[in-house]
Design an enzyme around this catalytic site. Structure first.
Site, short mmCIF file in Angstrom:
data_model
loop_
_atom_site.label_atom_id
_atom_site.label_comp_id
_atom_site.label_asym_id
_atom_site.label_seq_id
_atom_site.Cartn_x
_atom_site.Cartn_y
_atom_site.Cartn_z
N LYS A 17 55.15 79.62 11.30
CA LYS A 17 54.36 79.98 12.82
C LYS A 17 54.26 81.32 13.12
O LYS A 17 54.53 82.67 13.00
CB LYS A 17 53.90 79.02 13.59
CG LYS A 17 53.04 78.20 13.29
CD LYS A 17 52.30 77.08 14.64
CE LYS A 17 52.95 76.57 15.33
NZ LYS A 17 54.19 75.38 14.28
N ARG A 92 47.65 72.91 21.72
CA ARG A 92 47.94 72.09 21.04
C ARG A 92 47.04 70.55 21.61
O ARG A 92 47.19 69.68 20.17
CB ARG A 92 49.63 71.52 21.44
CG ARG A 92 50.07 72.25 20.19
CD ARG A 92 51.36 72.25 20.37
NE ARG A 92 53.03 72.18 19.87
CZ ARG A 92 53.57 73.12 19.50
NH1 ARG A 92 53.54 74.22 19.50
NH2 ARG A 92 54.42 72.73 18.52
N ARG A 131 66.83 75.01 9.84
CA ARG A 131 66.96 75.83 11.01
C ARG A 131 67.76 75.19 11.89
O ARG A 131 68.18 75.61 12.96
CB ARG A 131 65.31 75.71 11.23
CG ARG A 131 64.99 76.76 12.70
CD ARG A 131 63.64 76.49 13.02
NE ARG A 131 63.16 75.55 13.68
CZ ARG A 131 61.77 75.65 13.90
NH1 ARG A 131 60.61 76.41 14.04
NH2 ARG A 131 61.45 74.52 15.22
N ARG A 137 68.76 74.89 18.76
CA ARG A 137 66.80 74.05 19.01
C ARG A 137 67.78 72.50 19.10
O ARG A 137 67.57 71.84 18.31
CB ARG A 137 66.15 73.96 18.56
CG ARG A 137 64.97 75.85 19.37
CD ARG A 137 64.03 75.75 18.57
NE ARG A 137 63.17 74.83 18.64
CZ ARG A 137 61.65 74.87 18.45
NH1 ARG A 137 60.92 76.13 17.85
NH2 ARG A 137 60.59 74.18 18.63
N ARG A 149 57.53 65.18 16.87
CA ARG A 149 56.60 65.92 16.91
C ARG A 149 55.98 65.68 16.30
O ARG A 149 54.75 66.41 15.96
CB ARG A 149 57.50 67.89 17.29
CG ARG A 149 58.36 67.90 18.29
CD ARG A 149 59.81 68.45 17.62
NE ARG A 149 60.10 69.52 17.43
CZ ARG A 149 60.53 70.59 16.45
NH1 ARG A 149 62.37 69.50 16.45
NH2 ARG A 149 60.25 71.22 16.38
P1 ADP Z 1 57.86 73.96 16.48
O1 ADP Z 1 56.18 74.82 16.37
O2 ADP Z 1 58.91 73.67 16.19
O3 ADP Z 1 57.43 72.82 17.07
P2 ADP Z 1 56.90 75.07 19.61
O4 ADP Z 1 58.71 75.51 20.33
O5 ADP Z 1 55.71 75.69 19.30
O6 ADP Z 1 57.96 74.45 18.09
O7 ADP Z 1 57.20 74.21 20.42
C1 ADP Z 1 58.87 73.48 21.58
C2 ADP Z 1 57.87 72.63 22.13
O8 ADP Z 1 57.39 73.37 22.99
C3 ADP Z 1 57.05 71.53 22.10
O9 ADP Z 1 57.16 70.26 20.93
C4 ADP Z 1 56.46 70.89 23.08
O10 ADP Z 1 57.43 70.05 23.50
C5 ADP Z 1 56.44 71.58 23.54
N1 ADP Z 1 54.85 73.08 23.63
C6 ADP Z 1 55.08 74.23 23.01
N2 ADP Z 1 53.47 74.79 23.07
C7 ADP Z 1 52.97 73.26 23.65
C8 ADP Z 1 51.22 73.41 24.55
N3 ADP Z 1 50.55 74.22 23.30
N4 ADP Z 1 51.29 71.96 24.39
C9 ADP Z 1 51.94 70.91 24.47
N5 ADP Z 1 53.42 71.56 24.59
C10 ADP Z 1 53.57 72.45 24.26
#
Ligand code: ADP
Length: 197
Positions: A17, A92, A131, A137, A149
């Site tokens: 993404k 999400r 990654r 991270r 996740r």
């Molecule tokens: P990835 O898609 O690799 O898991 P992101 O950078 O999108 O990475 O998200 C990292 C973390 O941030 C998620 O595991 C969650 O804890 C939090 N997070 C991000 N976006 C949301 C969301 N829309 N709702 C709830 N938690 C979120």
């Protein structure tokens, strides 16, 4: 007034993404809203919101809806003059999707399309392991967090795809292949919408 192009880029952790978002932004001049990036920014600045979010992110769990929604609302409301938004990692949960519809309606807009990047689970895990070596991270470093996740995605996030499908806004793209190949498929979806906006 010109119609805004608002896109949701959707898919599991490691689907690509972030990479595709960067390309979409430079081609269509959209405003990027990545909730993961916003949380990491807050965390880096040591804000209360960042510290609160960290309690969940550190375990690979979703951050509670009210925290995420408040942050996104603030970002939408503080953005003036845009061609539209690309939402990356948001919504999400179905509740987040419903609230997003309301927020955009207030701004006289709506979601134009949701693009789902489909990638098999084995491929996701190997991408995240790779990654982990460069991202720094903490949630990429640990197999247990990666699994949590992916499980959170299946349980809470996948229903969001059905929500947009009911509105006939869901387009699924094969997320395996070169970044260029995938981007050209994304453009096939977005070009006609951009031209009509
Ligand atoms: P990835 O898609 O690799 O898991 P992101 O950078 O999108 O990475 O998200 C990292 C973390 O941030 C998620 O595991 C969650 O804890 C939090 N997070 C991000 N976006 C949301 C969301 N829309 N709702 C709830 N938690 C979120």
């Amino acid at each position: 007034m010109q119609k805004l192009l608002n896109i949701v880029l959707f898919g599991p952790p490691g689907a690509g993404k972030g990479t595709q978002s960067e390309r979409v932004i430079s081609r269509y001049h959209l405003t990027h809203i990545s909730t993961g990036d916003l949380f990491r920014k807050h965390l880096g600045e040591g804000t209360v919101l960042g510290l609160e979010a960290q309690r969940y992110m550190d375990h690979g769990k979703l951050v509670p809806d009210e925290i995420v929604i408040g942050m996104v609302e603030e970002k939408i409301n503080s953005t003036a003059d845009t061609n539209g938004f690309i939402f990356d990692g948001f919504p999400r949960t179905v509740l987040q999707a419903k609230v997003l519809d309301k927020l955009l309606k207030l701004a006289k807009g709506s979601i134009s399309v949701m693009i789902l990047l489909k990638v098999p689970e084995d491929e996701l895990k190997s991408r995240l392991r790779l990654r982990a070596k460069i991202s720094g991270r903490t949630d990429d470093q640990d197999e247990g967090k990666i699994q949590t996740r992916i499980t959170e995605y299946k349980d809470k996030t996948l229903p969001v795809a059905s929500y947009y499908n009911q509105q006939e806004k869901l387009v699924t793209i094969d997320g395996v292949g070169s970044m260029d190949e995938i981007f050209s498929k994304v453009c096939t979806v977005l070009d006609p919408l951009y031209e009509s906006s």
